[in-house]
Design a protein around this motif. Sequence first.
Motif, PDB file in Angstrom:
ATOM      1  N   ILE A 238       0.907  -1.281  -0.097  1.00 29.74           N
ATOM      2  CA  ILE A 238      -0.032   0.061  -0.049  1.00 29.74           C
ATOM      3  C   ILE A 238       0.789   1.228  -0.108  1.00 29.74           C
ATOM      4  CG2 ILE A 238      -1.677   1.310   1.238  1.00 29.74           C
ATOM      5  CD1 ILE A 238      -3.001  -1.391   2.265  1.00 29.74           C
ATOM      6  N   GLU A 239       1.931   1.174   0.735  1.00 29.52           N
ATOM      7  CA  GLU A 239       2.843   2.640   0.785  1.00 29.52           C
ATOM      8  C   GLU A 239       3.438   2.616  -0.514  1.00 29.52           C
ATOM      9  OE1 GLU A 239       5.659   1.683   3.956  1.00 29.52           O
ATOM     10  OE2 GLU A 239       4.496   2.952   5.361  1.00 29.52           O
ATOM     11  N   VAL A 255      -6.982   7.766  -6.203  1.00 30.11           N
ATOM     12  CA  VAL A 255      -6.669   6.426  -5.690  1.00 30.11           C
ATOM     13  C   VAL A 255      -5.680   6.568  -4.519  1.00 30.11           C
ATOM     14  CG1 VAL A 255      -6.251   4.151  -6.241  1.00 30.11           C
ATOM     15  CG2 VAL A 255      -7.459   5.430  -7.827  1.00 30.11           C
ATOM     16  N   GLY A 256      -4.554   7.095  -4.656  1.00 29.35           N
ATOM     17  CA  GLY A 256      -3.487   7.186  -3.640  1.00 29.35           C
ATOM     18  C   GLY A 256      -4.178   7.655  -2.480  1.00 29.35           C
ATOM     19  N   LEU A 263      -4.920   3.364   4.838  1.00 25.79           N
ATOM     20  CA  LEU A 263      -3.822   2.832   5.791  1.00 25.79           C
ATOM     21  C   LEU A 263      -3.509   3.743   7.056  1.00 25.79           C
ATOM     22  CD1 LEU A 263      -1.035   1.461   6.091  1.00 25.79           C
ATOM     23  CD2 LEU A 263       0.153   3.379   4.608  1.00 25.79           C
ATOM     24  N   HIS A 264      -3.871   4.835   6.887  1.00 26.62           N
ATOM     25  CA  HIS A 264      -3.544   5.708   8.253  1.00 26.62           C
ATOM     26  C   HIS A 264      -4.948   5.556   9.333  1.00 26.62           C
ATOM     27  CE1 HIS A 264       0.451   6.862   7.498  1.00 26.62           C
ATOM     28  NE2 HIS A 264       0.085   7.450   6.230  1.00 26.62           N
ATOM     29  N   ALA A 277      -1.163  10.356  11.735  1.00 25.26           N
ATOM     30  CA  ALA A 277      -2.080   9.958  10.661  1.00 25.26           C
ATOM     31  C   ALA A 277      -2.836  11.041  10.111  1.00 25.26           C
ATOM     32  CB  ALA A 277      -3.026   8.935  11.216  1.00 25.26           C
ATOM     33  N   LEU A 278      -3.254  11.964  10.881  1.00 27.52           N
ATOM     34  CA  LEU A 278      -3.950  13.185  10.292  1.00 27.52           C
ATOM     35  C   LEU A 278      -3.205  14.021   9.197  1.00 27.52           C
ATOM     36  CD1 LEU A 278      -6.183  14.410  13.248  1.00 27.52           C
ATOM     37  CD2 LEU A 278      -6.870  13.091  11.031  1.00 27.52           C
ATOM     38  N   ALA A 279      -1.735  14.081   9.725  1.00 24.86           N
ATOM     39  CA  ALA A 279      -0.713  14.884   8.927  1.00 24.86           C
ATOM     40  C   ALA A 279      -0.761  14.298   7.535  1.00 24.86           C
ATOM     41  CB  ALA A 279       0.428  15.039   9.739  1.00 24.86           C
ATOM     42  N   MET A 280      -0.433  12.939   7.646  1.00 20.21           N
ATOM     43  CA  MET A 280      -0.294  12.250   6.585  1.00 20.21           C
ATOM     44  C   MET A 280      -1.547  12.493   5.558  1.00 20.21           C
ATOM     45  SD  MET A 280       2.671  11.684   6.598  1.00 20.21           S
ATOM     46  CE  MET A 280       2.693  10.728   5.104  1.00 20.21           C
ATOM     47  N   ILE A 281      -2.615  11.964   6.196  1.00 21.81           N
ATOM     48  CA  ILE A 281      -4.030  12.023   5.238  1.00 21.81           C
ATOM     49  C   ILE A 281      -4.207  13.415   4.633  1.00 21.81           C
ATOM     50  CG2 ILE A 281      -6.418  11.996   5.598  1.00 21.81           C
ATOM     51  CD1 ILE A 281      -6.121   9.771   7.580  1.00 21.81           C
TER      52      ILE A 281
END
Length: 341
Positions: A238-239, A255-256, A263-264, A277-281
């Motif tokens: 997934i990464e 899609v990414g 994932l997060h 997780a929120l920073a990455m989303i």
Amino acid sequence: MQIMPAVHSLAGRLAEHTARHDLRSRWFGVGRSVIAAAQLSVLLLTPLKALLVPVVGMGEFPRCDSVRAASALCLGGDAVGAEPRRWLLIMVLLVAASGYRPRWTVIPHAWAAYSVAVSISVPDGGESVGMIMCFLMIPIGLADGRTWHWQRPESALAPSWRTVSLAAFLAIRVQIAYLYLDSALSKFGVADWANGTAEYYFLRDGMFGVSRPWDGVLLWMSKSPLVVVSLTWGALLIEIAIGVCLLSSGRRRKVGMVLDIVLHGSIILTMGLWSFALAMIGSAIVCATPDRRPAEPVAVDSGSDTGSAAAGAWAHDAGRAADPCPECGAHAPPAAAVSSV
């Protein structure tokens, strides 16, 4: 020479793409607000004394030497207490998260992100990602003259702002894609990831392991070798998919973004790590911002450019956008309506 037609073709495609580029959309606004919410969660939900706990070998925090002196948590020296500084950062982040005046708040937002990233003693990685994203979003924010970043723009974006904003957008996508690809590929050099058993140990970790109410089910499922290998290698795949998608076209970037949320979101449900997780989303949402939007406004937010150049680019966009916009399902105005500006 055969190379010259290819160069001219590439230059033409780049000019066309730049002319249609405009990040002033709700996609960018949502991503920026989610990143600010991640930073707010750190300051609102964690006592300041826990964020500034002394570290052996590093001394007291916040450290205000060198460039760290620019941090808001160093503001005023000993004459100002830590709590007023904390609430100053919270107010800046609240305004940024609200979406008010991106052009005015994008630099204070970057300052707040920098302050959190360099001053707290136990960052989890999300603070660094948020800081980098905020600095890379500065050119995009400065180009955004809307009152709220939830609104549709009322004017065309000047050519210079289009170019600067596009360059920053590409830098963001490369940065986030590199983060995911490097994270995935480097894990193959770790024995537990390579043999597919890493998730077994992560779920049982005393600090970051699975928490209630999912602990019973997941710990039971992780006793199966097939489940453990699927979870471990699935995370790596997934990464890699996220990194590849964020470098691709608009539809693949969406899609990414969905894979990133899956994932997060799974990490939040099992291990916590909310701010990371929120920073990455939020970063993935910014990266998924569509390449183009329908050219409805006719006025020009010219900045330092002449209105005629921007209007020409806007008319060029409209003339090529007679079909429904794939991102919004709406029709762009006819070129004749724009050329009358």
